[in-house]
Design a protein around this motif. Structure first.
Motif, PDB file in Angstrom:
ATOM      1  N   TRP A 186       0.810  -1.206   0.000  1.00 35.08           N
ATOM      2  CA  TRP A 186       0.000   0.000   0.000  1.00 35.08           C
ATOM      3  C   TRP A 186       0.853   1.269   0.000  1.00 35.08           C
ATOM      4  N   GLY A 187       0.263   2.356  -0.502  1.00 37.50           N
ATOM      5  CA  GLY A 187       0.935   3.645  -0.439  1.00 37.50           C
ATOM      6  C   GLY A 187       1.850   3.917  -1.614  1.00 37.50           C
ATOM      7  N   SER A 188       2.600   5.005  -1.519  1.00 36.00           N
ATOM      8  CA  SER A 188       3.529   5.413  -2.579  1.00 36.00           C
ATOM      9  C   SER A 188       4.800   5.952  -1.949  1.00 36.00           C
ATOM     10  N   TRP A 189       5.885   5.935  -2.720  1.00 35.44           N
ATOM     11  CA  TRP A 189       7.185   6.380  -2.229  1.00 35.44           C
ATOM     12  C   TRP A 189       7.249   7.904  -2.184  1.00 35.44           C
ATOM     13  N   GLY A 190       7.775   8.425  -1.088  1.00 31.30           N
ATOM     14  CA  GLY A 190       7.928   9.856  -0.918  1.00 31.30           C
ATOM     15  C   GLY A 190       9.302  10.329  -1.346  1.00 31.30           C
ATOM     16  N   PRO A 191       9.610  11.598  -1.075  1.00 33.72           N
ATOM     17  CA  PRO A 191      10.894  12.168  -1.499  1.00 33.72           C
ATOM     18  C   PRO A 191      12.064  11.577  -0.728  1.00 33.72           C
ATOM     19  N   VAL A 192      13.237  11.638  -1.326  1.00 35.50           N
ATOM     20  CA  VAL A 192      14.468  11.162  -0.695  1.00 35.50           C
ATOM     21  C   VAL A 192      15.010  12.257   0.222  1.00 35.50           C
ATOM     22  N   MET A 193      15.384  11.858   1.425  1.00 33.90           N
ATOM     23  CA  MET A 193      16.011  12.770   2.379  1.00 33.90           C
ATOM     24  C   MET A 193      17.459  12.343   2.546  1.00 33.90           C
ATOM     25  N   LYS A 194      18.394  13.288   2.415  1.00 31.20           N
ATOM     26  CA  LYS A 194      19.818  12.961   2.407  1.00 31.20           C
ATOM     27  C   LYS A 194      20.567  13.674   3.530  1.00 31.20           C
ATOM     28  N   CYS A 195      21.602  13.003   4.028  1.00 31.31           N
ATOM     29  CA  CYS A 195      22.517  13.636   4.979  1.00 31.31           C
ATOM     30  C   CYS A 195      23.305  14.746   4.276  1.00 31.31           C
ATOM     31  N   PRO A 196      23.830  15.701   5.035  1.00 34.50           N
ATOM     32  CA  PRO A 196      24.715  16.707   4.437  1.00 34.50           C
ATOM     33  C   PRO A 196      25.892  16.034   3.741  1.00 34.50           C
ATOM     34  N   SER A 197      26.483  16.714   2.787  1.00 29.56           N
ATOM     35  CA  SER A 197      27.584  16.164   2.001  1.00 29.56           C
ATOM     36  C   SER A 197      28.695  15.611   2.895  1.00 29.56           C
ATOM     37  N   GLY A 198      29.173  14.412   2.572  1.00 34.95           N
ATOM     38  CA  GLY A 198      30.262  13.785   3.317  1.00 34.95           C
ATOM     39  C   GLY A 198      29.819  13.021   4.543  1.00 34.95           C
ATOM     40  N   GLN A 199      28.507  13.010   4.851  1.00 33.74           N
ATOM     41  CA  GLN A 199      28.009  12.300   6.023  1.00 33.74           C
ATOM     42  C   GLN A 199      27.206  11.076   5.594  1.00 33.74           C
ATOM     43  N   ARG A 200      26.911  10.214   6.578  1.00 36.73           N
ATOM     44  CA  ARG A 200      26.163   8.993   6.321  1.00 36.73           C
ATOM     45  C   ARG A 200      25.193   8.716   7.458  1.00 36.73           C
ATOM     46  N   LEU A 201      24.167   7.928   7.201  1.00 35.56           N
ATOM     47  CA  LEU A 201      23.222   7.538   8.244  1.00 35.56           C
ATOM     48  C   LEU A 201      23.935   6.660   9.260  1.00 35.56           C
ATOM     49  N   THR A 202      23.663   6.890  10.550  1.00 36.02           N
ATOM     50  CA  THR A 202      24.387   6.121  11.568  1.00 36.02           C
ATOM     51  C   THR A 202      23.529   5.665  12.742  1.00 36.02           C
ATOM     52  N   GLN A 203      22.315   6.205  12.899  1.00 34.19           N
ATOM     53  CA  GLN A 203      21.481   5.916  14.069  1.00 34.19           C
ATOM     54  C   GLN A 203      20.032   6.204  13.706  1.00 34.19           C
ATOM     55  N   PHE A 204      19.069   5.594  14.419  1.00 27.98           N
ATOM     56  CA  PHE A 204      17.666   5.836  14.081  1.00 27.98           C
ATOM     57  C   PHE A 204      16.757   5.647  15.282  1.00 27.98           C
ATOM     58  N   ARG A 205      15.534   6.107  15.124  1.00 28.53           N
ATOM     59  CA  ARG A 205      14.477   5.830  16.084  1.00 28.53           C
ATOM     60  C   ARG A 205      13.181   5.661  15.307  1.00 28.53           C
ATOM     61  N   LEU A 206      12.231   4.938  15.884  1.00 27.50           N
ATOM     62  CA  LEU A 206      11.015   4.543  15.179  1.00 27.50           C
ATOM     63  C   LEU A 206       9.788   5.064  15.931  1.00 27.50           C
TER      64      LEU A 206
END
Length: 289
Positions: A186-206
Motif C-alpha cells: 500500500w501507499g507510494s514512495w515519498g521524497p528522498v532525504m539525504k545527509c549533508p555532504s560527506g556524512q552517512r546515516l548512523t542511528q535511528f528511532r522509530l
C-alpha cells in the motif's frame, strides 16, 4: 601516571563470542595491577575480550578469561570515542523459556564516559517495534558504499477504512543505488532525504503505535535518522503512536544493510504492513566519504 607505571581503565574494545557457557568471571586489571574479580553469575552465553587503555601510556592491554564458551564467532571490536572510557554496562538477557531452548545472555553494552554506548554486534535496533509480520532478507549497500539517505513508502490516511501508514523503507547508497527489504503493497514512495555532504546515516528511532485492541492498528508510522555529523532527518510518515528510544550508533562507519519486518495482507481484519526494522553497521569503518 607515566608510561610503564601500573594503572589503567577499561577503555577501548569489546568483542563477543556467543556460546552456551553458563558462567562469566571478569577481572578488570593490568598484568602489573591486582584487582578483585567480578563474578556476575548471570548465566552468560559468551566469551568476552576487553582492552585496557594505560593512563599516559601509548599502549593497550588485552584482558580476557580462559573459561569462555567455544561456540560462535567474534564480532567486530568497538571502541569508546577518543578521550573517553567505559564507566558502566547493561545486558541483553532472555528470560527462562521453561519449555524450550534457553539462550540467557545475548549481549553486553558498555556505557562510555561521554554518554555514548558501544556493543560488538554490528546490528542496531530499537525496542518499540511492532510484533506482527515476518522479517525480510537483509539487503546491503554494495561494497565500498554506505547509506547517505532514505525514502519512505506511506499510505495516506483512509478516513473511513483500514490505515496501514508506513509500508516500506528504502536506503540511498553513496554510489547512487537504492536498497530495500520487505515492503508492503500500500501507499507510494515519498521524497528522498539525504545527509549533508560527506556524512552517512548512523542511528535511528522509530515511531510506533501500540496495539489498539479492537480498533485500527497501524504499527510503525515513521522513522527518524541521525547522520554522522549530528543532523537529524525525519521521515514523511504519519503522526500516530509515539517515538521510541534511539538505537545504538554505528559511529563513523555508518549504516549498510537493512531488514524490515512486514505483515502481509490479511484479507480479513486490520492490516499493519511495516512493523519493525533493523540495520547493520558497515564492516569497514575506514571507507572514504
Amino acid at each position: 601516571m607515566r608510561p610503564g607505571e601500573a594503572g589503567g581503565r577499561i577503555n577501548l574494545m569489546i568483542a563477543l563470542n556467543l556460546s552456551e557457557r553458563k558462567e562469566l568471571h571478569i577481572c578488570c586489571g593490568l598484568p602489573s595491577l591486582t584487582c578483585p574479580a567480578m563474578d556476575t553469575s548471570l548465566h552468560a552465553t559468551l566469551g568476552l575480550v576487553l582492552v585496557c587503555c594505560l593512563w599516559g601510556a601509548w599502549a593497550q592491554t588485552k584482558i580476557e578469561v580462559t573459561n569462555g564458551g567455544i561456540w560462535g564467532s567474534w564480532g567486530e571490536e568497538e571502541s569508546c570515542p577518543d578521550k573517553s572510557f567505559a564507566i558502566g554496562f547493561s545486558l541483553k538477557v532472555e528470560l527462562p523459556q521453561l519449555s524450550g531452548d534457553d539462550m540467557a545472555l545475548n549481549g553486553i553494552r558498555l556505557l562510555c564516559s561521554d554518554g555514548r554506548t558501544i556493543q560488538s554486534d554490528t546490528r542496531i535496533e530499537v525496542t518499540n517495534g511492532g510484533i506482527w509480520g515476518k522479517w525480510g532478507e537483509e539487503e546491503s549497500c554494495p561494497d565500498k558504499s554506505f547509506a547517505i539517505g532514505f525514502s519512505l513508502k506511506v499510505e495516506l490516511p483512509q478516513l473511513s477504512g483500514d490505515d496501514m501508514a508506513l509500508n516500506g523503507i528504502r536506503l540511498l547508497c553513496s554510489d547512487g543505488r537504492t536498497i530495500q527489504s520487505n515492503v508492503g503493497p500500500w501507499g507510494s514512495w515519498g521524497p528522498v532525504m539525504k545527509c549533508p555532504s560527506g556524512q552517512r546515516l548512523t542511528q535511528f528511532r522509530l515511531r510506533v503505535e501500540p496495539s489498539q485492541g479492537f480498533k485500527d492498528d497501524t504499527a510503525a508510522d515513521n522513522i527518524k535518522f541521525v547522520c554522522t555529523g549530528g543532523a537529524e532527518l525525519r521521515g514523511h510518515g504519519r503522526c500516530w503512536g509515539k517515538w521510541g528510544p534511539q538505537s545504538c550508533s554505528c559511529g563513523q562507519r555508518g549504516i549498510c544493510p537493512i531488514a524490515t519486518k512486514v505483515e502481509a495482507a490479511q484479507g480479513k481484519g486490520g492490516d499493519m504492513a511495516l512493523n519493525d526494522v533493523y540495520f547493520r553497521c558497515c564492516i569497514n569503518d575506514l571507507l572514504g566519504t
